[in-house]
Design an enzyme around this catalytic site. Structure first.
Site, PDB file in Angstrom:
ATOM      1  N   SER A 102     -28.053 -17.573  -3.994  1.00  0.00           N
ATOM      2  CA  SER A 102     -28.888 -16.514  -4.543  1.00  0.00           C
ATOM      3  C   SER A 102     -28.128 -15.208  -4.803  1.00  0.00           C
ATOM      4  O   SER A 102     -27.215 -15.181  -5.604  1.00  0.00           O
ATOM      5  CB  SER A 102     -30.069 -16.308  -3.573  1.00  0.00           C
ATOM      6  OG  SER A 102     -30.921 -15.312  -4.018  1.00  0.00           O
ATOM      7  N   ASP A 323     -29.554 -16.427  -8.832  1.00  0.00           N
ATOM      8  CA  ASP A 323     -30.166 -17.723  -9.165  1.00  0.00           C
ATOM      9  C   ASP A 323     -31.508 -17.537  -9.870  1.00  0.00           C
ATOM     10  O   ASP A 323     -32.283 -18.490 -10.009  1.00  0.00           O
ATOM     11  CB  ASP A 323     -30.316 -18.607  -7.920  1.00  0.00           C
ATOM     12  CG  ASP A 323     -31.212 -18.002  -6.863  1.00  0.00           C
ATOM     13  OD1 ASP A 323     -31.413 -16.772  -6.882  1.00  0.00           O
ATOM     14  OD2 ASP A 323     -31.723 -18.747  -6.004  1.00  0.00           O
ATOM     15  N   ASP A 325     -34.408 -16.077  -9.229  1.00  0.00           N
ATOM     16  CA  ASP A 325     -35.760 -16.144  -8.674  1.00  0.00           C
ATOM     17  C   ASP A 325     -36.275 -14.761  -8.300  1.00  0.00           C
ATOM     18  O   ASP A 325     -37.368 -14.632  -7.754  1.00  0.00           O
ATOM     19  CB  ASP A 325     -35.873 -17.136  -7.500  1.00  0.00           C
ATOM     20  CG  ASP A 325     -34.961 -16.801  -6.343  1.00  0.00           C
ATOM     21  OD1 ASP A 325     -34.260 -15.780  -6.410  1.00  0.00           O
ATOM     22  OD2 ASP A 325     -34.957 -17.569  -5.362  1.00  0.00           O
ATOM     23  N   ALA A 427     -40.693  -7.102  -1.876  1.00  0.00           N
ATOM     24  CA  ALA A 427     -40.316  -5.866  -2.572  1.00  0.00           C
ATOM     25  C   ALA A 427     -39.091  -6.089  -3.456  1.00  0.00           C
ATOM     26  O   ALA A 427     -38.916  -5.437  -4.488  1.00  0.00           O
ATOM     27  CB  ALA A 427     -40.037  -4.770  -1.547  1.00  0.00           C
ATOM     28  N   ARG A 557     -34.678  -6.105  11.715  1.00  0.00           N
ATOM     29  CA  ARG A 557     -34.751  -7.562  11.942  1.00  0.00           C
ATOM     30  C   ARG A 557     -33.418  -8.200  11.554  1.00  0.00           C
ATOM     31  O   ARG A 557     -32.676  -7.644  10.719  1.00  0.00           O
ATOM     32  CB  ARG A 557     -35.897  -8.199  11.125  1.00  0.00           C
ATOM     33  CG  ARG A 557     -35.828  -7.934   9.643  1.00  0.00           C
ATOM     34  CD  ARG A 557     -36.886  -8.698   8.878  1.00  0.00           C
ATOM     35  NE  ARG A 557     -36.502 -10.068   8.612  1.00  0.00           N
ATOM     36  CZ  ARG A 557     -35.676 -10.447   7.640  1.00  0.00           C
ATOM     37  NH1 ARG A 557     -35.110  -9.560   6.820  1.00  0.00           N
ATOM     38  NH2 ARG A 557     -35.398 -11.717   7.466  1.00  0.00           N
ATOM     39  N   PRO A 558     -33.117  -9.344  12.147  1.00  0.00           N
ATOM     40  CA  PRO A 558     -31.875 -10.016  11.753  1.00  0.00           C
ATOM     41  C   PRO A 558     -32.072 -10.669  10.394  1.00  0.00           C
ATOM     42  O   PRO A 558     -33.114 -11.285  10.156  1.00  0.00           O
ATOM     43  CB  PRO A 558     -31.687 -11.082  12.845  1.00  0.00           C
ATOM     44  CG  PRO A 558     -33.045 -11.315  13.415  1.00  0.00           C
ATOM     45  CD  PRO A 558     -33.864 -10.075  13.200  1.00  0.00           C
ATOM     46  N   GLY A 560     -31.758 -13.436   7.571  1.00  0.00           N
ATOM     47  CA  GLY A 560     -31.653 -14.900   7.624  1.00  0.00           C
ATOM     48  C   GLY A 560     -30.668 -15.418   6.589  1.00  0.00           C
ATOM     49  O   GLY A 560     -30.481 -16.625   6.464  1.00  0.00           O
ATOM     50  N   ARG A 566     -30.892  -5.896   9.468  1.00  0.00           N
ATOM     51  CA  ARG A 566     -31.413  -5.007   8.425  1.00  0.00           C
ATOM     52  C   ARG A 566     -32.264  -3.909   9.045  1.00  0.00           C
ATOM     53  O   ARG A 566     -33.044  -4.166   9.970  1.00  0.00           O
ATOM     54  CB  ARG A 566     -32.298  -5.786   7.451  1.00  0.00           C
ATOM     55  CG  ARG A 566     -31.550  -6.771   6.593  1.00  0.00           C
ATOM     56  CD  ARG A 566     -32.431  -7.258   5.449  1.00  0.00           C
ATOM     57  NE  ARG A 566     -31.873  -8.420   4.799  1.00  0.00           N
ATOM     58  CZ  ARG A 566     -30.913  -8.375   3.868  1.00  0.00           C
ATOM     59  NH1 ARG A 566     -30.423  -7.205   3.484  1.00  0.00           N
ATOM     60  NH2 ARG A 566     -30.457  -9.483   3.316  1.00  0.00           N
TER      61      ARG A 566
HETATM   62  C1  LIG Z   1     -34.961  -7.575   2.813  1.00  0.00           C
HETATM   63  C2  LIG Z   1     -34.737  -8.682   1.850  1.00  0.00           C
HETATM   64  O1  LIG Z   1     -34.679  -8.439   0.657  1.00  0.00           O
HETATM   65  N1  LIG Z   1     -34.592  -9.907   2.369  1.00  0.00           N
HETATM   66  C3  LIG Z   1     -34.409 -11.089   1.519  1.00  0.00           C
HETATM   67  C4  LIG Z   1     -33.265 -11.943   2.012  1.00  0.00           C
HETATM   68  O2  LIG Z   1     -33.584 -12.427   3.298  1.00  0.00           O
HETATM   69  P1  LIG Z   1     -32.962 -11.868   4.649  1.00  0.00           P
HETATM   70  O3  LIG Z   1     -33.450 -12.838   5.698  1.00  0.00           O
HETATM   71  O4  LIG Z   1     -33.514 -10.493   4.813  1.00  0.00           O
HETATM   72  O5  LIG Z   1     -31.483 -11.847   4.456  1.00  0.00           O
HETATM   73  O6  LIG Z   1     -33.094 -13.060   1.148  1.00  0.00           O
HETATM   74  C5  LIG Z   1     -34.226 -13.931   1.108  1.00  0.00           C
HETATM   75  C6  LIG Z   1     -33.894 -15.087   0.194  1.00  0.00           C
HETATM   76  O7  LIG Z   1     -33.648 -14.676  -1.108  1.00  0.00           O
HETATM   77  C7  LIG Z   1     -35.466 -13.164   0.629  1.00  0.00           C
HETATM   78  O8  LIG Z   1     -36.574 -14.004   0.681  1.00  0.00           O
HETATM   79  C8  LIG Z   1     -35.662 -11.931   1.513  1.00  0.00           C
HETATM   80  O9  LIG Z   1     -36.715 -11.148   1.033  1.00  0.00           O
HETATM   81 MG   LIG Z   2     -32.488 -15.629  -5.380  1.00  0.00          MG
END
Ligand SMILES: CC(=O)N[C@H]1[C@@H](OP(=O)(O)O)O[C@H](CO)[C@@H](O)[C@@H]1O
Ligand SMILES: [Mg+2]
Length: 596
Positions: A102, A323, A325, A427, A557-558, A560, A566
């Site tokens: 992504s 990607d 999305d 967001a 939060r950590p 993923g 973050r």
């Molecule tokens: C704050 C933020 O934008 N987090 C994103 C990011 O996830 P994190 O778990 O925050 O790394 O990537 C995910 C996949 O694209 C998306 O679903 C999510 O919203």
């Molecule tokens: Mg993506």
């Protein structure tokens, strides 16, 4: 359902089947035993070709599947291929396997499984996915596969066949990982891999969904569905709407140097009424994927991407992620800087919600009454804690029910599917609108009645618009291409310029920061990720800082998808939001006692 290798059709991208001989039905016990033995040795021999990269590396099925340095993922992708075949056997349907990371840097890659409905793989299977990915050696991996198959009631050995659609984005490690995925699929006797080529993530999810509906799945079908429903919506725009010339058909799109820009170049040839210019398409071959470009860069930093500048001042611009999305819109706000007016996922959601609510109201006006009366629909909106507080206030004022889930489409999508019309958006621009089957059935019936009794009436047009939206907007997952076309059609319908849209509500100033820590899993949260449980004391520190600011809101939060924590902060002024985010980052730094 039992399928042979020559079933399934589809004429996507890379094309071609890849599998082993399938299905031996009604096998005798001895034949069964030898089939199982064959399966065992095939799996073991194949697994030996894909050793773990190095000891100590742990793979977790995070927010959106496995992600890591692309060169370290061969064993994970091989094993995900095996798991996808098991998922297909378990569900008796086609599933998907998408190779992408992504918005992450070009060196990263990842893999995720799409379930038969086109959504993310059921969360119940995530622990097994992780156990398989982390099995220390081929022998224990094979043992795990057999015991998991037994637990799930999956018969191995080729009695049934599995089918998996494969897709990948433009990353350089994609081709090698694709081969690993094919080897994993091939290691389950009777499985068939169908390579859809280089596609956007939403295209692959769409194809899986359609395949299981028994309808056409090619990329061309995808483009036709989007362009035809877009044309239908544009034809249903009120004629002679007063726009003061504010609607500009020009739209400039940043493709993040990824797959989305290339696909938009193809799609735009089928679109009338839009003048789209694509920049940063991977085909242009100049820039690096997601580097200084793309929706994540634009949304998180609130800056314009590379190749946009003073010449674009005031124009309507959009940005995809790697990607495709995610979708955000923006406008260059000053000629001499890279600052922008950002229209994020929250505002896209708000625009859609406003439009859809209006259509439902028109549909239920008096001229359509008596025809099965009011079309009752349960409408809901799903956001995460990252949603700007002003957007949530706006949506509630529109009279909509707003639900909050943890971060990640897998959570939002599941919640949105509970409504007749469920809107979900992160967001960062990842989201879509889901329609329940039951609602669509009733809507089609109402539209048919109106066509008979009141053709061309406002109610009839509203019904047709709602039906067109359900075809345009991707029902499997958030999709930048289909989202972009819906935005354009809605702006046209409203007669709105970017300025009108930006003024829908004023965002509360916010700031996002990343803090690098030794082990992000040490942060444990609760209450849809808004409260920290561990490390002990960190939440008290966050509360202490937040209380200092008017309209202050802050959570950590950590991630993923990245090796970071973050930080999100919101307050009544930008300085206050920045300062809150900085001081909370410092507390994390102290709590972990490591470099940020
Ligand atoms: C704050 C933020 O934008 N987090 C994103 C990011 O996830 P994190 O778990 O925050 O790394 O990537 C995910 C996949 O694209 C998306 O679903 C999510 O919203
Ligand atoms: Mg993506």
């Amino acid at each position: 359902m039992t399928r042979g290798r020559d079933e399934g059709g589809g004429d996507g991208g890379g094309g071609g089947y890849y599998g082993t001989e399938s299905a031996v039905a009604y096998a005798s016990p001895t034949i069964m035993e030898s089939m199982m033995a064959e399966q065992h040795s095939l799996l073991l021999n194949s697994a030996c070709l894909f050793p773990l990269p190095h000891a100590g590396m742990i793979f977790s099925y995070g927010t959106a599947g496995f992600r890591a340095d692309g060169t370290k993922l061969l064993s994970t992708v091989f094993r995900a291929g095996v798991l996808a075949a098991l998922r297909s056997l378990r569900t008796g349907s086609t599933v998907g396997l998408m190779i992408t990371a992504s918005h992450n840097p070009i060196g990263d890659n990842g893999i995720k499984i799409a379930d038969p409905d086109g959504g993310m793989m059921t969360q119940d299977w995530e622990p097994s996915a992780e156990a398989l990915a982390n099995a220390p050696d081929p022998q224990s991996f094979v043992e795990l596969v057999f015991s998991f198959a037994k637990e799930e009631g999956i018969t191995l050995g080729g009695e049934r066949s599995a089918e998996i659609l494969l897709g990948r984005d433009t990353r350089p490690t994609g081709e090698a990982l694709l081969q690993a995925a094919k080897q994993g699929i091939k290691a389950i006797v009777g499985s068939v891999a169908l390579d859809m080529g280089v596609v956007t993530t939403p295209q692959l999810h769409w194809m899986v969904r359609r395949k299981n509906m028994g309808v056409r799945t090619s990329e061309n079908d995808y483009f036709m569905q989007l362009s035809e429903s877009f044309r239908c919506l544009m034809n249903l725009c009120p004629k002679g709407i007063e726009t003061n010339g504010s609607i500009d058909s020009r739209l400039i799109v940043d493709g993040a140097n990824g797959v989305g820009g290339d696909k938009l170049e193809q799609l735009k040839k089928l679109l009338l009424g839009l003048n789209i210019q694509v920049r940063n398409s991977s085909k242009h071959g100049q820039g690096i994927l997601n580097e200084g470009v793309g929706a994540d860069y634009v949304q998180k930093g609130r800056v314009s991407p590379c190749c946009f500048g003073p010449k674009d001042l005031g124009l309507r611009c959009a940005s995809f992620d790697g990607d495709a999305d995610r979708l955000v819109y923006f406008r260059i706000s000053e000629a001499n800087s890279n600052s922008i007016d950002l229209v994020d996922g929250d505002k896209i959601l708000s625009l859609f919600a406003l439009f859809m609510k209006e259509q439902l109201q028109i549909l239920n006006t008096s001229e359509s009454q008596g025809l099965n009366d009011v079309l009752i629909s349960r409408v809901g909106v799903v956001q995460t804690a990252y949603a700007n507080g002003a957007s949530t206030d706006y949506l509630k004022k529109l009279g909509l029910e707003v639900a909050v889930t943890p971060t990640g489409v897998k959570y939002l999508h599941k919640k949105a599917a509970e409504y007749d019309i469920g809107f979900y958006f992160e967001a960062n621009g990842h989201g879509t609108i889901l329609f329940s089957e039951d609602f669509l059935f009733k809507l089609q019936g109402k539209s048919n009645d109106l066509a008979f009794s009141n053709a061309g009436s406002e109610s009839h047009k509203a019904a047709l618009r709602l039906l067109a939206v359900s075809k345009l907007i991707n029902q499997a997952v958030g999709d930048a291409l289909s989202g972009l076309l819906l935005v354009e059609a809605v702006l046209q319908y409203m007669g709105w310029s970017m300025q009108n849209w930006i003024e829908l509500y004023d965002d509360l100033p916010s700031r996002q920061l990343k803090v690098k820590v030794a082990d992000r899993s040490a942060v444990i949260t609760t209450n849809t990720e808004t409260q920290v449980l561990q490390p002990f004391g960190l939440q008290d520190a966050i509360d202490f800082e937040t209380r200092k600011y008017h309209r202050g809101r802050c959570f950590v939060r950590p991630s993923g998808t990245e090796d970071i924590i973050r930080v999100y902060a919101e307050a009544s002024s930008q300085e206050a939001a920045d300062s809150l985010a900085r001081s909370v980052s410092h507390h994390i730094f102290v709590a972990f006692n490591c470099l940020s």
